[in-house]
Design a protein around this motif. Structure first.
Motif, PDB file in Angstrom:
ATOM      1  N   LEU A  38      31.485  46.169  37.627  1.00  0.00           N
ATOM      2  CA  LEU A  38      32.437  45.241  37.014  1.00  0.00           C
ATOM      3  C   LEU A  38      32.792  45.622  35.585  1.00  0.00           C
ATOM      4  N   HIS A  41      36.157  46.824  34.905  1.00  0.00           N
ATOM      5  CA  HIS A  41      37.257  45.887  35.145  1.00  0.00           C
ATOM      6  C   HIS A  41      37.201  44.699  34.183  1.00  0.00           C
ATOM      7  N   LEU A  46      38.719  37.764  37.807  1.00  0.00           N
ATOM      8  CA  LEU A  46      37.681  38.084  38.774  1.00  0.00           C
ATOM      9  C   LEU A  46      37.310  36.820  39.541  1.00  0.00           C
ATOM     10  N   SER A  47      36.930  36.990  40.789  1.00  0.00           N
ATOM     11  CA  SER A  47      36.291  35.878  41.500  1.00  0.00           C
ATOM     12  C   SER A  47      34.926  36.345  41.964  1.00  0.00           C
ATOM     13  N   MET A  62      28.491  37.783  37.148  1.00  0.00           N
ATOM     14  CA  MET A  62      29.634  36.916  36.852  1.00  0.00           C
ATOM     15  C   MET A  62      29.556  36.383  35.430  1.00  0.00           C
ATOM     16  N   ALA A  65      30.601  39.059  33.082  1.00  0.00           N
ATOM     17  CA  ALA A  65      32.054  39.255  33.163  1.00  0.00           C
ATOM     18  C   ALA A  65      32.812  38.121  32.484  1.00  0.00           C
ATOM     19  N   VAL A  71      36.772  34.135  35.186  1.00  0.00           N
ATOM     20  CA  VAL A  71      36.022  34.273  36.429  1.00  0.00           C
ATOM     21  C   VAL A  71      36.219  32.982  37.222  1.00  0.00           C
ATOM     22  N   PRO A 112      42.594  35.894  41.223  1.00  0.00           N
ATOM     23  CA  PRO A 112      41.795  37.088  40.938  1.00  0.00           C
ATOM     24  C   PRO A 112      42.473  38.380  41.371  1.00  0.00           C
ATOM     25  N   VAL A 114      40.160  41.094  41.184  1.00  0.00           N
ATOM     26  CA  VAL A 114      38.910  41.673  41.654  1.00  0.00           C
ATOM     27  C   VAL A 114      38.127  40.537  42.309  1.00  0.00           C
TER      28      VAL A 114
END
Length: 186
Positions: A38, A41, A46-47, A62, A65, A71, A112, A114
């Motif tokens: 991650l 990215h 993101l999810s 998560m 991120a 997220v 998202p 990603v």
């Protein structure tokens, strides 16, 4: 490789057993490789997902991120519908959603680019077996129709099988991350 309902049910049952054993044996640091993937990215919407049952836990990755960009976590709005993703932070107030997964009680929606995707079984072609509702397949198809989307399966290495039975609506994963390494489907 198509399969009958009975064959899929048998594979799901075996996959639950394999995942449960891997979960019981797992130590700390399960999400370390996911965090590494991650990192490439950062800042991209993101999810992730909130672990249920014996799924491998992506929340440490998560949380990392979330320091760099939005997220979300999946919210099931009903059978046959794609998932929506509600903004999540490590300190978000959550409530129990469908299937027992916790979701943020309130917040904005995230689209998202990603997705960290949970699964029961995966193969090296990039196919996954989920719980049978088709939520991620519908969601990925819809998102991919609008542009590039990276789907990352996250699982224990023990969840790998020789071949997942597939149907025409099944969406492939772009990467599979396990506690043992990263697999690029062939």
């Amino acid at each position: 490789m198509s399969a009958t309902k009975e064959e899929k049910d048998a594979l799901r049952k075996a996959a639950f057993v394999a995942r449960k054993a891997a979960f019981a044996a797992a130590g700390p640091g399960q999400a370390d490789r996911l965090s590494e993937v991650l990192a490439d990215h950062r800042g991209v919407p993101l999810s992730g997902y909130m672990r249920i049952r014996t799924e491998i836990d992506p929340t440490p990755a998560m949380a990392e991120a979330a320091a760099h960009g939005p997220v979300g976590v999946p919210v099931i709005e009903g059978p046959g519908r794609p998932l929506k993703f509600r903004l999540w932070t490590p300190d978000a107030e959550t409530e129990e959603g469908t299937f027992g997964a916790h979701v943020p009680a309130a917040g904005d929606w995230v689209v998202p680019q990603v997705l960290i995707v949970p699964l029961l079984a995966f193969d090296r072609r990039g196919y996954r077996m989920g719980y049978g509702g088709g939520f991620y397949d519908r969601t990925l198809a819809g998102l991919r129709a609008g542009g590039p989307v990276l789907a990352i399966g996250f699982a224990f290495a023990a969840q790998e099988v020789a071949a997942v039975p597939i149907d025409a609506t099944d969406e492939r994963l772009d990467l599979i991350v396990t506690e043992a390494g990263v697999i690029e489907p062939r």
